[in-house]
Scaffold this motif. Structure first.
Motif, PDB file in Angstrom:
ATOM      1  N   GLN A 202       0.834  -1.215   0.000  1.00  0.00           N
ATOM      2  CA  GLN A 202       0.000   0.000   0.000  1.00  0.00           C
ATOM      3  C   GLN A 202       0.863   1.256   0.000  1.00  0.00           C
TER       4      GLN A 202
ATOM      5  N   GLU B  75       3.610   1.492  -1.450  1.00  0.00           N
ATOM      6  CA  GLU B  75       4.416   1.389  -2.681  1.00  0.00           C
ATOM      7  C   GLU B  75       5.846   0.932  -2.414  1.00  0.00           C
ATOM      8  N   GLN B  76       6.037   0.216  -1.316  1.00  0.00           N
ATOM      9  CA  GLN B  76       7.337  -0.412  -1.018  1.00  0.00           C
ATOM     10  C   GLN B  76       7.295  -1.832  -1.608  1.00  0.00           C
ATOM     11  N   TYR B  77       7.224  -1.881  -2.937  1.00  0.00           N
ATOM     12  CA  TYR B  77       6.948  -3.161  -3.600  1.00  0.00           C
ATOM     13  C   TYR B  77       8.035  -4.229  -3.406  1.00  0.00           C
TER      14      TYR B  77
ATOM     15  N   CYS C 195       2.325  -6.988  -7.275  1.00  0.00           N
ATOM     16  CA  CYS C 195       3.341  -6.005  -6.824  1.00  0.00           C
ATOM     17  C   CYS C 195       4.388  -5.797  -7.907  1.00  0.00           C
TER      18      CYS C 195
ATOM     19  N   CYS D  52       2.952  -3.608 -10.573  1.00  0.00           N
ATOM     20  CA  CYS D  52       2.933  -2.178 -10.204  1.00  0.00           C
ATOM     21  C   CYS D  52       4.274  -1.513 -10.489  1.00  0.00           C
ATOM     22  N   VAL D  53       5.341  -2.320 -10.458  1.00  0.00           N
ATOM     23  CA  VAL D  53       6.679  -1.775 -10.744  1.00  0.00           C
ATOM     24  C   VAL D  53       6.882  -1.684 -12.252  1.00  0.00           C
TER      25      VAL D  53
ATOM     26  N   MET E 193      -4.500  -2.301  -5.771  1.00  0.00           N
ATOM     27  CA  MET E 193      -3.400  -2.705  -6.658  1.00  0.00           C
ATOM     28  C   MET E 193      -3.850  -2.715  -8.124  1.00  0.00           C
TER      29      MET E 193
ATOM     30  N   ARG F  52      -4.129   0.718  -9.528  1.00  0.00           N
ATOM     31  CA  ARG F  52      -2.806   1.313  -9.816  1.00  0.00           C
ATOM     32  C   ARG F  52      -2.268   0.802 -11.146  1.00  0.00           C
TER      33      ARG F  52
END
Length: 213
Positions: free
Chosen positions: A92, A94-96, A130, A133-134, A197, A200
């Motif tokens: 959440q 954004e510390q993927y 995750c 998202c990167v 997620m 995003r």
């Protein structure tokens, strides 16, 4: 006595004093080598930060400490529960990479257990999102890796969804992306974390955030 005081301060909604008392109890229990009880008090403090004071970073720190204590006592199941909380919040925030590492670690240990292997697909699914998202390419490599590690993942609805989303992203097809999510949601309801997620990722296709449904 510190534990009792901490619980009474919680009942009185005096959160800072409750945390102070529980921290003192933790110090005493760790000095005594009673790390399992200390871990439980770290979880109590994490829950205060999580639900009452809404300080996610501090909640994460206490869940991580609890996980370390549980691992030291070889209570791996309890440690993993704490780590999954950390992963949820890390994603959440954004510390993927942090979230991915935990989901992969817990997923790998779950797939080797006859009782837990069913849940491994969920952790690899969350790790895939995750990665997504990167970067889309990251997600592609990750899905291939998870399928190789855990062949049952290939047949899961979660894996099929990620692949459909990857195709939609490659084609810049927002409608296809939304349809794939709707289809999945019609059978397995999306929770708040998954919705966040998926929104995003969708934003990377269309350049603006909108409803998934």
């Amino acid at each position: 006595m510190y534990c009792r005081a901490g619980n009474m301060f919680k009942m009185a909604k005096n959160w800072s004093e409750a945390i102070n008392c529980l921290n003192r109890a933790i110090e005493i229990y760790t000095d005594m080598g009673r790390f399992t009880i200390a871990a439980k008090h770290h979880i109590s403090i994490a829950e205060i930060y999580e639900t009452e004071l809404v300080d996610v970073e501090k909640a994460i720190a206490h869940y991580e400490q609890a996980a370390d204590y549980y691992k030291g006592e070889e209570s791996n199941s309890s440690a993993n529960k704490c780590l999954l909380k950390v992963a949820t919040y890390a994603a959440q925030l954004e510390q993927y990479p942090k979230a991915i590492e935990i989901y992969e670690q817990v997923g790998t240990s779950a797939m080797d257990s006859p009782l837990l292997k069913y849940s491994a697909k969920e952790y690899f699914f969350k790790a895939s999102l995750c990665h997504f998202c990167v970067d889309m390419l990251n997600a592609k490599f990750a899905v291939s890796k998870y399928e190789e590690m855990f062949p049952a993942f290939s047949d899961s609805r979660e894996c099929k969804l990620v692949k459909k989303l990857l195709d939609a992203c490659e084609e810049q097809n927002v409608e296809g992306y939304t349809d794939a999510v709707k289809e999945y949601d019609s059978i397995s309801r999306l929770d708040q974390w998954l919705t966040t997620m998926l929104l995003r990722i969708k934003k990377t296709i269309q350049g603006e955030e909108s409803d998934l449904r």
